[in-house]
Design a protein around this motif. Sequence first.
Motif, short mmCIF file in Angstrom:
data_model
loop_
_atom_site.label_atom_id
_atom_site.label_comp_id
_atom_site.label_asym_id
_atom_site.label_seq_id
_atom_site.Cartn_x
_atom_site.Cartn_y
_atom_site.Cartn_z
N LYS A 121 -7.01 -17.76 -7.66
CA LYS A 121 -6.03 -17.41 -6.63
C LYS A 121 -5.18 -16.24 -7.13
N ILE A 122 -4.86 -15.33 -6.23
CA ILE A 122 -4.05 -14.17 -6.61
C ILE A 122 -2.57 -14.51 -6.40
N ASN A 123 -1.83 -14.48 -7.52
CA ASN A 123 -0.38 -14.70 -7.47
C ASN A 123 0.39 -13.39 -7.60
N THR A 124 -0.16 -12.47 -8.41
CA THR A 124 0.43 -11.13 -8.52
C THR A 124 -0.70 -10.11 -8.43
N PHE A 125 -0.38 -9.00 -7.81
CA PHE A 125 -1.36 -7.93 -7.60
C PHE A 125 -0.66 -6.62 -7.91
N GLU A 126 -1.10 -5.96 -8.98
CA GLU A 126 -0.48 -4.71 -9.39
C GLU A 126 -1.48 -3.57 -9.25
N ILE A 127 -1.03 -2.48 -8.65
CA ILE A 127 -1.88 -1.34 -8.35
C ILE A 127 -1.37 -0.12 -9.10
N TYR A 128 -2.29 0.61 -9.71
CA TYR A 128 -2.03 1.92 -10.31
C TYR A 128 -2.96 2.89 -9.60
N ASN A 129 -2.42 3.96 -9.04
CA ASN A 129 -3.24 4.95 -8.35
C ASN A 129 -2.69 6.34 -8.65
N SER A 130 -3.47 7.13 -9.39
CA SER A 130 -3.07 8.50 -9.71
C SER A 130 -4.15 9.50 -9.28
N LEU A 131 -4.88 9.17 -8.22
CA LEU A 131 -5.94 10.07 -7.74
C LEU A 131 -5.39 11.48 -7.50
N LEU A 132 -6.04 12.47 -8.08
CA LEU A 132 -5.79 13.90 -7.87
C LEU A 132 -4.42 14.39 -8.31
N THR A 133 -3.57 13.54 -8.87
CA THR A 133 -2.22 13.98 -9.23
C THR A 133 -2.21 14.96 -10.40
N GLU A 134 -3.25 14.95 -11.21
CA GLU A 134 -3.34 15.90 -12.32
C GLU A 134 -3.75 17.28 -11.81
N THR A 135 -4.28 17.35 -10.61
CA THR A 135 -4.76 18.60 -10.04
C THR A 135 -3.78 19.19 -9.03
N PHE A 136 -3.13 18.33 -8.25
CA PHE A 136 -2.22 18.78 -7.19
C PHE A 136 -0.85 18.13 -7.35
N GLN A 137 0.14 18.94 -7.59
CA GLN A 137 1.52 18.46 -7.77
C GLN A 137 2.01 17.71 -6.54
N GLU A 138 1.57 18.13 -5.35
CA GLU A 138 2.04 17.55 -4.09
C GLU A 138 1.21 16.35 -3.63
N GLN A 139 0.25 15.92 -4.44
CA GLN A 139 -0.65 14.84 -4.03
C GLN A 139 0.11 13.57 -3.68
N GLN A 140 -0.31 12.95 -2.56
CA GLN A 140 0.23 11.67 -2.15
C GLN A 140 -0.94 10.73 -1.93
N ASN A 141 -0.82 9.53 -2.44
CA ASN A 141 -1.86 8.52 -2.29
C ASN A 141 -1.29 7.34 -1.52
N ILE A 142 -1.86 7.11 -0.36
CA ILE A 142 -1.44 6.00 0.47
C ILE A 142 -2.34 4.82 0.13
N VAL A 143 -1.75 3.68 -0.17
CA VAL A 143 -2.51 2.49 -0.51
C VAL A 143 -2.14 1.38 0.48
N HIS A 144 -3.14 0.87 1.16
CA HIS A 144 -2.97 -0.26 2.06
C HIS A 144 -3.61 -1.48 1.40
N THR A 145 -2.91 -2.61 1.41
CA THR A 145 -3.47 -3.84 0.85
C THR A 145 -3.46 -4.93 1.91
N ASN A 146 -4.45 -5.80 1.80
CA ASN A 146 -4.51 -7.01 2.61
C ASN A 146 -4.97 -8.12 1.66
N ILE A 147 -4.00 -8.74 1.02
CA ILE A 147 -4.26 -9.76 0.01
C ILE A 147 -3.58 -11.06 0.45
N ASN A 148 -4.32 -12.15 0.41
CA ASN A 148 -3.79 -13.46 0.81
C ASN A 148 -3.20 -13.42 2.22
N GLY A 149 -3.77 -12.59 3.09
CA GLY A 149 -3.29 -12.49 4.46
C GLY A 149 -2.02 -11.68 4.62
N ASN A 150 -1.51 -11.11 3.54
CA ASN A 150 -0.30 -10.27 3.58
C ASN A 150 -0.69 -8.80 3.51
#
Length: 167
Positions: A121-150
Amino acid sequence: MKIKYIIGILLLCWIVCSSFTPHKYYVAVTQMDLVPQKKRVEITSRIFIDDFEKALTKKFKQKPNITTSNELPEAEEWIKQYITEKIKVSINNKLQRIEYLAKEIDGDVIIIYTKIAISKKINTFEIYNSLLTETFQEQQNIVHTNINGNKKSFLMTNTKFNEKIDY
């Protein structure tokens, strides 16, 4: 009549001049869904191909040509390596292994499919996302989650890579 002509010319000039102003957005979208019947978290990342190729070229010192018939044989391995370095997930405070499944091209976007096998069972869910940030200073990464119905959404930037959710 003269006023309409002048307004028309000014409007045309504004349209032409504004089209030459560089205004590029650097955005990638990642969806993370818990699929209990398959005992896994499915991850889908959508990244603009030209931006992704720049990041891969910068990292591996060679252009992978992922959208052409000239795709390098090592391109698939580079994609796997890059994705697993730039996206990390911890479940219940334990770092998980992300398994690369496939890639798909949709217009000017590459869609990358990965998964995480889960057994508890998932009690805590931690996300790290640094896609393209080393290449583009303005990079934004949108992360959508659907875990445990939330459902939750987060915006990650080159200064904010992590989010943690407690259930």
